[in-house]
Design an enzyme around this catalytic site. Structure first.
Site, PDB file in Angstrom:
ATOM      1  N   ASP A  52      44.043  75.349  94.001  1.00 12.64           N
ATOM      2  CA  ASP A  52      43.991  76.806  94.043  1.00 12.64           C
ATOM      3  C   ASP A  52      45.359  77.333  94.456  1.00 12.64           C
ATOM      4  O   ASP A  52      46.180  76.610  95.024  1.00 12.64           O
ATOM      5  CB  ASP A  52      42.944  77.281  95.056  1.00 12.64           C
ATOM      6  CG  ASP A  52      41.526  76.966  94.609  1.00 12.64           C
ATOM      7  OD1 ASP A  52      41.286  76.943  93.396  1.00 12.64           O
ATOM      8  OD2 ASP A  52      40.669  76.723  95.476  1.00 12.64           O
ATOM      9  N   ASP A 374      36.995  76.282  97.717  1.00  7.82           N
ATOM     10  CA  ASP A 374      36.498  76.790  98.991  1.00  7.82           C
ATOM     11  C   ASP A 374      35.157  77.505  98.883  1.00  7.82           C
ATOM     12  O   ASP A 374      34.494  77.738  99.883  1.00  7.82           O
ATOM     13  CB  ASP A 374      37.516  77.739  99.629  1.00  7.82           C
ATOM     14  CG  ASP A 374      37.939  78.868  98.690  1.00  7.82           C
ATOM     15  OD1 ASP A 374      37.317  79.004  97.620  1.00  7.82           O
ATOM     16  OD2 ASP A 374      38.885  79.606  99.023  1.00  7.82           O
ATOM     17  N   ASP A 378      32.399  76.353  93.769  1.00 11.61           N
ATOM     18  CA  ASP A 378      33.369  75.276  93.534  1.00 11.61           C
ATOM     19  C   ASP A 378      32.774  73.896  93.781  1.00 11.61           C
ATOM     20  O   ASP A 378      33.398  72.887  93.425  1.00 11.61           O
ATOM     21  CB  ASP A 378      34.589  75.461  94.450  1.00 11.61           C
ATOM     22  CG  ASP A 378      35.436  76.661  94.055  1.00 11.61           C
ATOM     23  OD1 ASP A 378      35.438  77.001  92.858  1.00 11.61           O
ATOM     24  OD2 ASP A 378      36.091  77.247  94.934  1.00 11.61           O
TER      25      ASP A 378
END
Length: 788
Positions: A52, A374, A378
């Site tokens: 990310d 997070d 996900d």
């Protein structure tokens, strides 16, 4: 007995487990929390990191830097959450108070439509964000534009209370709140410009709220693109009059998405989320180590590309670099994604579903992948990756449960440090195996060849050999487990997929190092016997199994074995490079502590009365110690010489033989087989289901191929086991297998099982809830009601 005890490395499992546990403890001290022990070894083979952007590659400390209205683009000074700064016009002059108030009237929705907070520590004066950094940066902007303080923000929000709203979600990329202002309702909307611009019917002009003109979509899209190309995160601020009749109406995203062009564009704010300096360094290290870094973000493609260039993920000079977006991936087939996934390192506007597709495509291409995440959504991608990495600060409990590693500091650099540690652990496991296997073989062959060459008696007793296995080998093995990483560990590419610990280098050393140590042990043993001829006491013995003379010879052979192992352990500290270097004495303090402990124990066992008799030892003279030390030095320098000669001249000759031996390794010793794994998962599902329904008869045990232990399995499961031959690939059950299950479970009419599909490995229920849901589907096919 001595041969059997000697060849089996009793201490090896303990050494390997302890070394992994020590590595886990070391990683935890560096903010990488490992949740599953085998993941430490897997970390060393990672070839692709999917990360990310926000908070991992960047600081997640948002600062509004630009405000774009229909009239002009304004700059905002100041950095961080501290409200020290001003709004300046394009020429760099501060805005007048009157102009600033008009601008604030346009953008007050940024503070009203906000679910975060900002506090100031009374002692340190530090500003502490509460909630999402993006929203907190808008609160800081509000204070710079006239609200002055936190109290001013709270006053503004209380004066225009919230009535309704829709929270932000990655699916629709905006949030909205309805507020009451002097008896009228206004819906404030903020979100991604590419989502909100098409929904706007007009725009505010002359920086005066209430004065509008028709929407110029091309203008706003170009301004958003230009600011995004600077690496800024763009956020559109809109609002519209909300009908009083809909005050109590339940709102969702469709209220905005399906409401047509009803919004008024107030302006776009551009927010800077600066890259972490340590992330830039870590990405450079990863590239030198042959690891590809891919950034997956929900930001605009232009923003993602700009940040990617700042971080070094893509070459700033690359003219044809492209960022694929989530919608583009959604339109592709799995094969098409596999075709582009290796060449693209930036994915923008990506959804959790896109993450799963990217991971699967990379794994299909043979990549060992790490994926960060997070959120709750996900979790599937974290589970699908070889190493799922969850965020410790911002991550949800669900994502942490799905991950194999948790970052306590949410920092990308920690991932690279963990990979370096994983490589170190793998290298040290190879060193431990490179050390243990030859020395264990040498112990057994010393006893074996004493019979072959007809030595008077065996040079080592079972007690001596067991002591060396459990004490000396473990002590030296733990010393090797504490070896620091070699200088070139992050200069070489990831190890090949499927690379074995017990490789050709270990086999080669097993041959000649064991022969070298055996030679030293037998030479000093026979030399001692020759220097001490049989006395009258020995002549009277019918069998010279033990005597003071033999105990002295065994003491010398025993110490020769231990000191040869110490010398060889020093060689193993550097598997391919020479150990003759300064770092041999300074690189690992545990090395010399382990050697000191081993030497003290050897002296204790050799010279302490009563204790030495237990180990068939006697005190030895100085000549014996000279022979022992010379033998240890010979072992050290011969192994050092063979590091250069063996791989170049001798190993190529015997490599074909080693390859044939490795290829002939039984499947049970080659690690888990994918098809066997799926079959066993199917067996466990069937057995568990039968037990849940109370239909399974008493279980019996059979050996487990994968885990090396006996597992309880119901007769029904055995009927469907791979051994039974009735469970096909993918979980299909043959008619014969169905008939056996029917008989075992007492379920009539199950002989015909067309359409009955048991789960494959990736569909196997992860918990009781999933199994209950799956049971509700399988039960009707089995003719068993109520299984759900």
């Amino acid at each position: 007995v001595s041969i059997a005890v000697a060849i089996i490395p009793e201490g090896l499992p303990a050494v390997v487990t302890i070394s992994l546990a020590l590595a886990m403890q070391l990683m935890a001290s560096k903010n990488a929390i490992i949740r599953k022990l085998p993941a430490i070894e897997t970390l060393g083979s990672i070839s692709t990191i999917c990360s990310d952007k926000t908070g991992t590659l960047t600081k997640n400390e948002m600062t509004v830097q630009k405000i774009q209205t229909a009239k002009a683009q304004y700059n905002v000074t100041g950095v961080g959450y501290m409200p020290d700064g001003k709004v300046q016009d394009p020429s760099g002059a501060d805005l007048s108070s009157e102009h600033s108030q008009r601008l604030w009237a346009m953008l007050e929705g940024a503070v009203l439509n906000n679910g975060s907070g900002l506090n100031q520590d009374a002692k340190t004066g530090q500003w502490i964000p509460v909630g999402y950094p993006t929203e907190v940066s808008l609160l800081t902007l509000g204070m710079k534009m006239g609200l002055q303080s936190i109290a001013g923000i709270e006053k503004c929000q209380k004066a225009k209370p919230k009535v309704n709203g829709v929270p932000f979600a990655s699916e629709h990329k905006f949030m909205c709140q309805v507020h009451e202002d002097n008896g009228k309702l206004f819906c404030h909307v903020k979100g991604a410009p590419d989502r909100l611009i098409p929904l706007c019917k007009d725009q505010v002009v002359d920086d005066t709220d209430g004065k509008t003109a028709p929407m110029d979509q091309a203008f706003w899209q170009e301004q958003a693109r230009q600011m995004a190309s600077l690496g800024l995160r763009t956020l559109a601020i809109c609002k519209f009059a909300f009908p009083e009749a809909r005050r109590k109406e339940e709102m969702d995203a469709d209220t905005i998405l399906k409401g047509g062009q009803q919004l008024t564009m107030m302006g776009i704010v551009a927010i800077l989320d600066p890259p972490r300096p340590e992330a830039i360094t870590a990405i450079k290290i990863a590239h030198e180590a042959g690891i590809v870094v891919k950034m997956i973000t929900g930001d605009h493609p232009e923003t993602a590309m700009a940040i990617g260039k700042m971080l070094g993920i893509i070459d700033p000079a690359a003219a044809h670099a492209k960022a694929y977006t989530g919608p583009e991936l959604d339109a592709m087939s799995d094969e098409q994604i596999e075709g582009i996934v290796l060449d693209c390192n930036i994915f923008a506007r990506a959804s959790p579903e896109n993450k799963i597709a990217i991971v699967k495509a990379l794994k299909a291409k043979g990549e060992i992948t790490s994926m960060t995440g997070d959120g709750v959504n996900d979790a599937p991608a974290l589970k699908a990756a070889n190493i799922g990495v969850a965020m410790g600060i911002t991550g949800t409990d669900v994502s942490k449960e799905a991950a194999k590693m948790v970052l306590a500091d949410d920092n990308f650099a920690t991932i690279v440090e963990a990979i370096c540690e994983g490589r170190r652990v793998w290298d040290n496991l190879v060193k431990i195996l490179l050390y243990n296997m030859p020395v264990n073989l040498a112990q057994g062959l010393s006893v074996f060849f004493s019979y072959v060459i007809d030595v008077e008696t065996v040079p080592l007793t079972a007690m001596q050999v067991l002591y060396v296995n459990m004490i000396t080998s473990v002590t030296m093995g733990l010393m090797l487990a504490m070896e620091p990483a070699e200088d070139t560990i992050m200069k070489r590419p990831p190890r090949a997929k499927g690379k074995r610990l017990f490789g050709k280098l270990v086999m080669w050393n097993c041959l000649w190092v064991s022969a070298l140590i055996v030679t030293c042990v037998l030479v000093v043993f026979t030399w001692n016997l020759r220097d001490n001829p049989k006395d009258e006491d020995d002549q009277r013995r019918t069998s010279a199994i033990s005597s003071p003379r033999i105990d002295k010879a065994r003491a010398e052979a025993f110490n020769m074995l231990v000191f040869a192992e110490i010398a060889y352990a020093l060689n193993c500290r550097y598997t391919k490079d020479t150990s003759i270097r300064k770092e041999l004495f300074t690189g690992n303090k545990w090395c010399w502590i382990a050697i000191a402990v081993t030497v003290v124990l050897q002296i204790f066992l050799t010279y302490t009365p009563e204790v030495n008799s237990v180990f068939s030892n006697r005190g030895i003279d100085g000549i014996s110690w000279v022979r022992i030390l010379v033998g240890a030095v010979i072992v050290f320098f011969v192994v050092e010489f063979m590091k250069f000669v063996g791989p170049r001249f001798m190993l190529p000759v015997v490599r074909p033989l080693f390859s044939a031996c490795l290829n002939a390794t039984p499947p049970a010793l080659q690690g888990p087989n994918r098809e066997n794994e799926e079959d066993l998962q199917n067996v466990r599902f069937i057995a568990t289901s039968a037990s849940t329904m109370g239909l399974a008869p008493p279980v019996h045990h059979r050996p487990s191929v994968m885990h090396g232990r006996r597992e309880p399995v119901s007769p029904a499961a055995v009927a469907l086991s791979p051994e039974g031959g009735h469970l096909g690939k993918g979980g299909n059950i043959s008619p014969i297998g169905a008939a056996k299950v029917s008989a075992q479970l007492g379920v009539p009419g199950m002989a015909s099982t067309r359409g009955l599909q048991f789960p494959s490995a990736n569909q196997y229920p992860a918990n009781n809830t999933q199994m209950t849901q799956m049971g509700g589907v399988v039960a009707p096919s089995m003719g068993v009601p109520g299984m759900g």
